[in-house]
Design an enzyme around this catalytic site. Structure first.
Site, PDB file in Angstrom:
ATOM      1  N   ASP A 591       0.870  -1.186   0.000  1.00  0.00           N
ATOM      2  CA  ASP A 591       0.000   0.000   0.000  1.00  0.00           C
ATOM      3  C   ASP A 591       0.904   1.232   0.000  1.00  0.00           C
ATOM      4  OD1 ASP A 591      -2.904   1.020   1.987  1.00  0.00           O
ATOM      5  OD2 ASP A 591      -2.016   1.821   0.160  1.00  0.00           O
ATOM      6  N   ASP A 634      -4.106   2.581  -4.982  1.00  0.00           N
ATOM      7  CA  ASP A 634      -2.655   2.521  -4.813  1.00  0.00           C
ATOM      8  C   ASP A 634      -2.241   1.252  -4.078  1.00  0.00           C
ATOM      9  OD1 ASP A 634      -2.244   4.568  -1.825  1.00  0.00           O
ATOM     10  OD2 ASP A 634      -3.840   3.230  -2.428  1.00  0.00           O
TER      11      ASP A 634
END
Length: 733
Positions: A591, A634
């Protein structure tokens, strides 16, 4: 004599002290440089090395003893031994003052490290052969990797510039000399990069007459006209300067371009040059001129055309009509302009016509053709062949319709009589490129085209007429290739077998060919079905495209990594492999840290550039056998087959280090991000959701511990990265 002896001893003592001090200083210098030293007896192979020499390759000195030439050979990469031998021979033969070689040596941990090795012969034997050599080697792994990374980055940037072959990109130094000339510039101007880089200025390609006309108003009060590059660069110093110019190609052609020039600054903010981007608009300008000419021609053709022509408003009102249309419909021009086409269209054809008009307006069609009936001024029916297109403005908004109307009443009468007799021929001729069979309801073939005869009966056969279709045609399906399909169901008008079987295979001996079967019914004079026409088309490429489409459905279009759908398929396969083989596997969940501020500050295009760069790092940072996917936003994941969590943690640390040093240029800024990585082992019996949840939990733990670290299920330590965890360094200009 005693005094002389004492004096000699004192001198010797001082010399020995000086030598000891010199040796101590040399040892301190060597220790300070962190270099490994070596001495080598060239003839016996005996070697003496210091502790640092052993430390560089991960050993203690006593672990390598006894040390000899074979110790060195065993540690050096096989591909680099020849380089070392060649460098030694050059030194032995007097061609070089020193032996110098850049080579790889295997570290104790299994990695290859780069060593800069340097030495020279300091003692020769009586025959002039080298006896003793001494030298040092230094670990330059980080320097070599940095050089490789820089070379790869330069190659990637050059590839990006060269890939933009529709846009000419030309860079100059501060004096205007060209330093970069991409493939787009080569296409535009006809020169190769080798012909212009370093030897020409940007203004060399401009039309000199046009340049002088542009420069003349810029003259100073005393009449001094500035130089071309100076004037252009002055305009581009504050902001990008764009203008239409005429450029001259190598072959003398003149091209109209839109040229934008921007200033380039170095990392210290100082000007380092300029970059120009040119788009060829010659064809666009020509198209505009041709459009104006076409409009003039249309006006003349509209008036004098033998066909009826009309301009019709979006509401259906006649805006303009020519004399031919007035004759066809029997109206004077002034009267015809007072009505709309709906009032003149036969009621039976109106809905069809209006539906096609709506298709035009909705963009589902660019034009349409229709045979329809008009009602003339005297109430007579007029059959016409109508062609309609929609005119739009530059923004794509509809303006009006252009209609061409041909009176086909006479042809329609004769065509109606011929329609019945030509129906069968028309259906057959429509599909002559494929296998075409006309089959009666009892299964007997009435007609087969040449392709069908050749394919089903073999070369030399003349006809299939009279044969039962089930005797010459064998169909199966992809899901049951050994079960022959009963073709009689294809002759049942009530059967939907054709619709159900989109996976048909035509059996040709031991081989099968994917086919698409299209069926059309033949009717008698009373309209009753009397047979069918079958068209069998080779469907190999279409099915291959469908398989490719399914593959593309599992890809993320932005990063070209697998998407969540494809990732879950691969993850289930990896879990199944663990169950079957017991081999270790790990799931890495990544992440990005502080990615949202990139989007908020620089926009989503900048965010996309960051995601693309991160995807490239992940793709090149793992093995080809590993699966890298973008799960959305993301968040990324990597499936590491045959990889324990501890090994996965090392890989994660390397990825984290690379990501932390990643810098993406964007609008005079350098974008930087970090990442938090969670790793969990894959276990037999685990579901896809459980595996993802386990790795995600570790990623969450990494964020809770300050971000920019790697957390492994069952481990308590973290592997730090190389960039600030708070993500405050979003970019620098």
């Amino acid at each position: 004599m005693a005094d002389q002896g004492n004096s000699g001893n004192a001198l010797l003592e001082r010399r020995l002290q000086e030598l000891a001090e010199e040796r101590r200083r040399l040892a301190m210098i060597i220790e300070g440089t962190a270099a490994g030293t070596w001495e080598w007896n060239v003839q016996s192979g005996q070697m003496r090395v210091n502790e640092r020499w052993a430390e560089i390759v991960g050993y203690r000195l006593d672990e390598l003893e006894p040390i000899c030439q074979k110790t060195f050979i065993a540690l050096v990469h096989p591909d680099d031994l020849a380089l070392s031998d060649a460098a030694l021979q050059d030194h032995f033969d007097g061609r070089t003052d020193h032996y110098v070689c850049l080579l790889r040596m295997r570290h104790r941990n299994g990695e290859w490290i780069w060593i800069h090795d340097r030495g020279r012969v300091f003692e020769w034997d009586g025959q002039g052969r080298p006896l003793w050599m001494a030298g040092a080697h230094a670990d330059v792994t980080e320097l070599q990797r940095a050089r490789q990374d820089a070379a790869e980055m330069r190659q990637r940037l050059q590839a990006v510039v060269d890939a933009s072959d529709e846009v000419a990109v030309i860079a100059t130094d501060t004096d205007g000399t060209i330093t970069l000339f991409n493939t787009g510039a080569q296409r535009l101007l006809g020169y190769t990069a080798a012909e212009v880089v370093g030897g020409r200025r940007l203004d060399a390609f401009h039309d000199p007459v046009e340049l002088q006309a542009w420069l003349r108003p810029l003259a100073t009060v005393d009449g001094q006209v500035p130089g071309v590059f100076e004037a252009l660069s002055a305009r581009a110093d504050g902001q990008t300067y764009s203008r239409q110019w005429t450029l001259l190609r190598k072959d003398g052609q003149r091209r109209q371009v839109r040229l934008s020039i921007s200033r380039m600054d170095g990392a210290d903010g100082e000007r380092i040059g300029y970059v120009g981007m040119a788009i060829d608009i010659t064809e666009i300008l020509q198209a505009r001129a041709e459009a104006r000419l076409a409009a003039d021609k249309f006006a003349g053709a509209f008036t004098s055309a033998a066909l009826g022509m009309a301009l019709v408003s979006l509401e259906g009102r006649w805006l303009d009509v020519n004399d031919a249309l007035c004759r066809i419909l029997g109206y004077p021009r002034e009267e015809l302009l007072q009505v709309d086409f709906q009032r003149l269209t036969h009621p039976a054809d109106l809905q069809t016509d209006l539906a096609l008009v709506q298709d035009l307006l909705a963009g589902r069609r660019t034009h349409y053709h229709l045979e329809k009936r008009y009602v003339g001024r005297e109430g007579n029916t007029i059959w016409a062949r109508l062609s309609v297109s929609l005119v739009r403005n530059e923004r794509g908004e509809p303006l009006h319709f252009v209609s061409q109307i041909q009176d086909v009443s006479a042809q329609r009468s004769s065509e109606q009589r011929l329609f019945e007799s030509e129906q069968r021929s028309r259906i057959t001729l429509d599909a002559v490129a494929d296998l075409v069979l006309s089959v009666a309801l009892d299964g007997r073939i009435e007609y087969a085209n040449a392709a069908a005869v050749r394919m089903l009966a073999g070369d030399g056969a003349l006809s299939l007429a009279g044969h039962l279709v089930q005797d010459v045609l064998s169909l199966t399906t992809e899901y049951a290739p050994q079960s022959q399909l009963d073709v009689s169901v294809l002759l049942d008008p009530e059967s939907n077998a054709v619709d159900l079987h989109a996976d048909l295979l035509l059996r040709m001996g031991a081989a099968t060919v994917p086919v698409d079967l299209t069926r059309a019914w033949l009717r008698d004079d009373e309209g009753q079905v009397r047979g069918a026409v079958w068209v069998l088309r080779d469907d190999t490429q279409q099915r291959a495209r469908e398989r490719e489409a399914r593959h593309l459905a599992e890809m993320d279009p932005l990063t070209e990594l697998g998407n969540r759908r494809g990732f879950e398929v691969h993850l289930q396969q990896a879990i199944t492999r663990v169950e079957r083989t017991g081999q270790a596997a790990s799931l890495m969940y990544i992440d990005l840290d502080r990615f949202k501020p990139v989007n908020d500050t620089f926009g989503h295009l900048a965010g996309d550039a960051v995601l693309w760069a991160v995807a490239s790092v992940l793709r090149h940072g793992v093995r080809d056998s590993d699966v890298v996917a973008r799960l959305g936003g993301d968040e990324f994941a990597v499936i590491l087959s045959g990889c324990s969590p501890r090994r996965a943690a090392r890989i994660g640390g390397e990825l984290l280090h690379t990501l932390s040093s990643l810098s993406i240029p964007w609008d005079q800024h350098q974008l930087r991000i970090g990442a938090s990585i969670g790793i969990a082992p894959l276990a037999a019996g685990m579901s896809v959701d459980q595996a993802v949840a386990a790795a995600d939990a570790q990623c969450y733990r990494a964020k809770a511990m300050g971000r920019n670290n790697v957390q492994v299920q069952g481990e308590t330590s973290e592997l730090p990265g190389g960039s600030p965890a708070d993500g405050s360094d979003l970019g620098d200009g």
